[in-house]
Design a protein around this motif. Structure first.
Motif, PDB file in Angstrom:
ATOM      1  N   LEU A 363       1.146  -1.223  -0.187  1.00 32.68           N
ATOM      2  CA  LEU A 363       0.058   0.089  -0.318  1.00 32.68           C
ATOM      3  C   LEU A 363       0.822   1.018   0.250  1.00 32.68           C
ATOM      4  N   LYS A 364       2.481   1.266   0.669  1.00 34.36           N
ATOM      5  CA  LYS A 364       2.394   2.506   1.144  1.00 34.36           C
ATOM      6  C   LYS A 364       3.996   2.931   0.340  1.00 34.36           C
ATOM      7  N   SER A 365       4.497   1.591  -0.142  1.00 35.68           N
ATOM      8  CA  SER A 365       6.445   1.767  -0.699  1.00 35.68           C
ATOM      9  C   SER A 365       6.008   1.045  -1.316  1.00 35.68           C
ATOM     10  N   HIS A 366       5.472   0.998  -2.339  1.00 36.45           N
ATOM     11  CA  HIS A 366       5.344  -0.212  -4.110  1.00 36.45           C
ATOM     12  C   HIS A 366       6.952  -0.544  -4.154  1.00 36.45           C
ATOM     13  N   GLU A 367       7.824   0.454  -3.961  1.00 31.09           N
ATOM     14  CA  GLU A 367       9.619  -0.217  -4.414  1.00 31.09           C
ATOM     15  C   GLU A 367      10.285  -1.036  -3.405  1.00 31.09           C
ATOM     16  N   LEU A 368       9.632  -1.536  -1.936  1.00 33.70           N
ATOM     17  CA  LEU A 368       9.778  -2.344  -1.429  1.00 33.70           C
ATOM     18  C   LEU A 368       9.354  -3.110  -1.474  1.00 33.70           C
ATOM     19  N   TYR A 369       8.057  -3.079  -1.739  1.00 36.93           N
ATOM     20  CA  TYR A 369       7.257  -4.317  -2.219  1.00 36.93           C
ATOM     21  C   TYR A 369       7.952  -4.419  -3.269  1.00 36.93           C
ATOM     22  N   VAL A 370       8.408  -4.369  -4.303  1.00 34.64           N
ATOM     23  CA  VAL A 370       8.612  -5.283  -5.369  1.00 34.64           C
ATOM     24  C   VAL A 370       9.768  -5.838  -4.775  1.00 34.64           C
TER      25      VAL A 370
END
Length: 745
Positions: A363-370
């Motif tokens: 939800l809040k940090s797409h880069e960390l999610y990826v």
């Protein structure tokens, strides 16, 4: 760690980030602020066309804030609340006309006795009201024309003179060429002002509170048109405008539309006062999220208690990560919806804290999610003996450090406890940048993650990405397509099943099996009756063919597709089973269902019943038995021998029908040698042992239900020795070897 409720999520609803309507639902202590502001709006404001800005960034709760104000004002005598939603109109030229139509309608609905003076007769009150609302509608129609062909100069001109000139007029006095009306615009406005002042004279408390939400989401030219309307066109007595906006966004809209250097200076002239949405403390947001999740998933939180590792990750999740990323009430609502949508899709014993952490990143940090997804893909390779490349650990560590630096964590990664959520990053959490590593697994670390089915488990990580399934998983669109087809008709639903059956996979029927699993995850009774009946009808057409083409999907010798299809009927309770039996192409599966329901009702007579498994009434069961046994008799027992699981149908017939009739049919079918061999093949069972694996034996007690077992075995043995052909002798010998006889004498 986690105990999964089999119907978890069944009682939850996805609400999105819709604004709250009632102060009773307030989660952030706005009650006192709302009461004071509502009281001020009702008692203190007397200016004409008073414009009050409700300002805050997107997601800060402006809509909820004004909804709470509206709820309070609607309870105050004389206060009227109008909600003008310009983003529903979609036409700049219609904005002003739509607003005045809304105002006129509200005037029409005012009670004569309470709003117009008692000095008026009823006829006078009605006439005055009609005259006022009529003038308002005309004024709106006329002024709307001025919004049609305006440029920058016209938008800057609140009188509308430039806009009028653009349409071919040079005076505000008359619009006869446009409407065939000779009434001056100034006169109409004067009539409206006079009418509203009369309302105010007879009822000093009367006020129209116009809520205009999401102005900052409009196209720039429409946002400017709303501001122009509020400032000059509709600056009437008794009207307060509550305009929700993000000041930065609205200023940029004005700057772009009017090509100004500073749009903020323009908006400052519009609002007499601006109320800023009270900022929510990070602690309040975290507390609200935790409270919502605990109400929705009490068992998940209860399972955390006493597990020190889980309790520590819960602390990290809410106090560190949520504290960093949650900034608005909208964040809380969106994260909560993400949890209730995705969590029920995960298999049992998935880790709740890991799942919440991943949803927060998504939800809040797409880069960390990826980054996390890519990292776990590599961790997953370790299960199959793979390893990351020589340079990959360093490259991924550097990219992670860069991402963490955005949140002030690059030199303090240890405070995040990221190594509690992901394996192999313990070295990364150290202060010394030169020693930071990923894929640096401590002893038995992967095994511990694997045993607990954690996000970092090489075998289980993929299940946490519920809507980003691999190619061998079933997409949500497939489930939706099947349920839609069930409503449309059995033929369409069968076509969806067949499409899934033919989708390439090493295991035929894999995608149909996944579909049934996903349908079983739905709450019991959640399908409409139309969908449930459509599903039954589709199964009744396709299940026999599906079993033939999906032979590897079975358990204890029975098709898993059949078992799951039968269980789906029990959970969703279709209403037309009796009507389907006479025409079902999948009569073998229908026999399987009827036989299971017979057991549930204690049939054959004297057997133990299982009321919890009964979804057919006894009358419907008896009628279904009559219909299916009639079908058996009509097409003959040899057709049963050719079904994908003939023993299911034979047992259904002999146990629930007339055993004597069944034996007569079987005896007639085995008069010739080929018929005997075919019948005995159909009567073979299923057995699995560590010594022999899966076998398909013949048993005395099974053959004895349909034939004389002793005589039949003697005949089979003779065929094995003296059969007319080699193939008959070979088949007979194989059947004789598979026969597990009780009396071998």
């Amino acid at each position: 760690m986690n105990v999964r409720d089999e119907v978890r999520g069944a009682y939850l609803a996805l609400n999105g980030d819709k604004a709250l309507l009632s102060i009773d639902d307030d989660e952030f202590g706005l009650g006192e602020t709302i009461s004071r502001l509502s009281d001020a709006l009702a008692k203190m404001i007397r200016g004409d066309g008073y414009a009050l800005g409700i300002e805050g960034p997107w997601g800060s709760g402006k809509s909820t804030f004004v909804n709470f104000i509206a709820e309070k004002l609607e309870k105050v005598s004389g206060q009227h609340v109008l909600r003008f939603e310009p983003w529903l109109i979609g036409d700049k030229g219609m904005l002003i006309a739509a607003f005045f139509s809304l105002l006129a309608t509200e005037i029409d609905e005012i009670e004569q006795s309470s709003e117009f003076g008692s000095s008026f007769t009823p006829w006078q009150r009605l006439r005055a009201k009609k005259k006022l609302s009529g003038a308002i509608r005309k004024y709106g129609k006329y002024t709307a024309a001025l919004a049609g062909s305006v440029d920058k100069a016209a938008s800057l001109d609140p009188t509308g003179a430039v806009g009028l000139a653009a349409t071919g007029f040079t005076s505000l006095g008359r619009l006869s060429g446009l409407f065939g009306n000779t009434e001056p615009l100034e006169k109409l406005k004067s009539e409206i002002v006079a009418g509203l002042k009369e309302l105010q004279r007879t009822n000093p408390d009367i006020r129209f509170n116009v809520i205009i939400d999401d102005v900052d989401r409009l196209p720039p030219e429409e946002a400017v048109e709303i501001l122009r309307m509020v400032q000059k066109v509709a600056d009437f007595p008794c009207i307060t405008y509550l305009i929700c906006h993000d000041s930065n966004v609205l200023s940029e809209q004005v700057r772009r539309s009017l090509q100004l250097k500073d749009g903020r200076r323009y908006t400052e002239k519009i609002f007499q006062e601006v109320i800023h949405i009270p900022p929510q403390e990070p602690f309040a947001l975290r507390r609200a999220l935790k409270a919502k999740l605990k109400r929705a998933f009490p068992r998940e939180f209860e399972s955390i208690r006493g597990d020190r590792d889980a309790e520590y990750r819960e602390h990290l999740l809410f106090d560190v990560w949520a504290g960093q990323f949650l900034t608005t009430p909208r964040d809380v609502s969106r994260l909560f919806d993400s949890v209730i949508l995705n969590w029920p899709l995960l298999p049992p014993r998935s880790d709740f804290c890991d799942f919440l952490w991943l949803q927060l990143l998504k939800l809040k940090s797409h880069e960390l999610y990826v980054w996390t997804r890519e990292y776990l893909q590599n961790v997953g390779a370790y299960r199959d003996g793979g390893r990351a490349g020589d340079t990959q650990p360093g490259e991924m560590a550097r990219s992670l450090a860069k991402l963490m630096g955005k949140y002030g964590w690059s030199s303090r990664a240890y405070i995040t406890g990221i190594n509690s959520f992901l394996p192999g990053v313990g070295s990364f959490a150290l202060d010394d940048e030169k020693k930071r590593k990923v894929f640096d697994f401590s002893r038995d670390e992967l095994s511990m993650f694997e045993a607990s089915r954690r996000l970092g488990s090489p075998s289980h990580w993929r299940q946490y990405f519920s809507f980003e399934a691999p190619s061998y998983a079933l997409k949500d669109g497939d489930i939706g397509a099947f349920l839609k087809a069930c409503v449309e008709g059995a033929t369409n639903a069968k076509a969806v099943l067949w499409g899934l059956l033919e989708r390439p996979h090493e295991q035929p029927g894999h995608f149909v099996d996944l579909l049934l699993d996903r349908l079983l995850d739905l709450p019991a009774g959640s399908l409409s009756l139309t969908a449930a009946d459509g599903m039954l009808a589709a199964f009744s057409l396709a299940m026999d063919d599906l079993a033939r083409k999906s032979e590897g999907i079975e358990e204890f010798g029975r098709s898993e597709l059949w078992r799951k299809g039968s269980l789906l009927l029990q959970r969703q309770r279709p209403s037309q089973f009796v009507d389907v039996v006479p025409k079902a192409r999948a009569i073998n599966w229908i026999s399987h269902v009827i036989r299971d329901q017979g057991f549930a009702h204690g049939l054959p007579e004297g057997d133990r019943s299982y009321p919890d498994s009964q979804w057919l009434s006894r009358d419907d069961l008896d009628e279904s038995i009559r219909q299916v046994t009639t079908r058996y008799e009509s097409f003959g027992v040899k057709r049963i021998f050719n079904l994908p699981s003939p023993l299911d149908a034979l047992h259904c017939w002999v146990q629930l029908g007339d055993e004597a009739i069944v034996r007569q049919h079987v005896a007639a079918a085995v008069e010739d040698d080929k018929g005997l061999l075919q019948a005995l093949e159909a009567m073979r069972g299923w057995q699995n042992s560590s010594d022999t694996g899966v076998t398909h034996p013949l048993r005395d007690e099974v053959v004895g239900r349909f034939l004389d077992a002793k005589e039949t075995f003697a005949r089979l043995s003779a065929l094995a020795r003296e059969g007319r052909s080699r193939s008959i002798r070979r088949q007979a010998a194989e059947l004789a070897a598979a026969w597990q006889r009780e009396d071998k004498r």
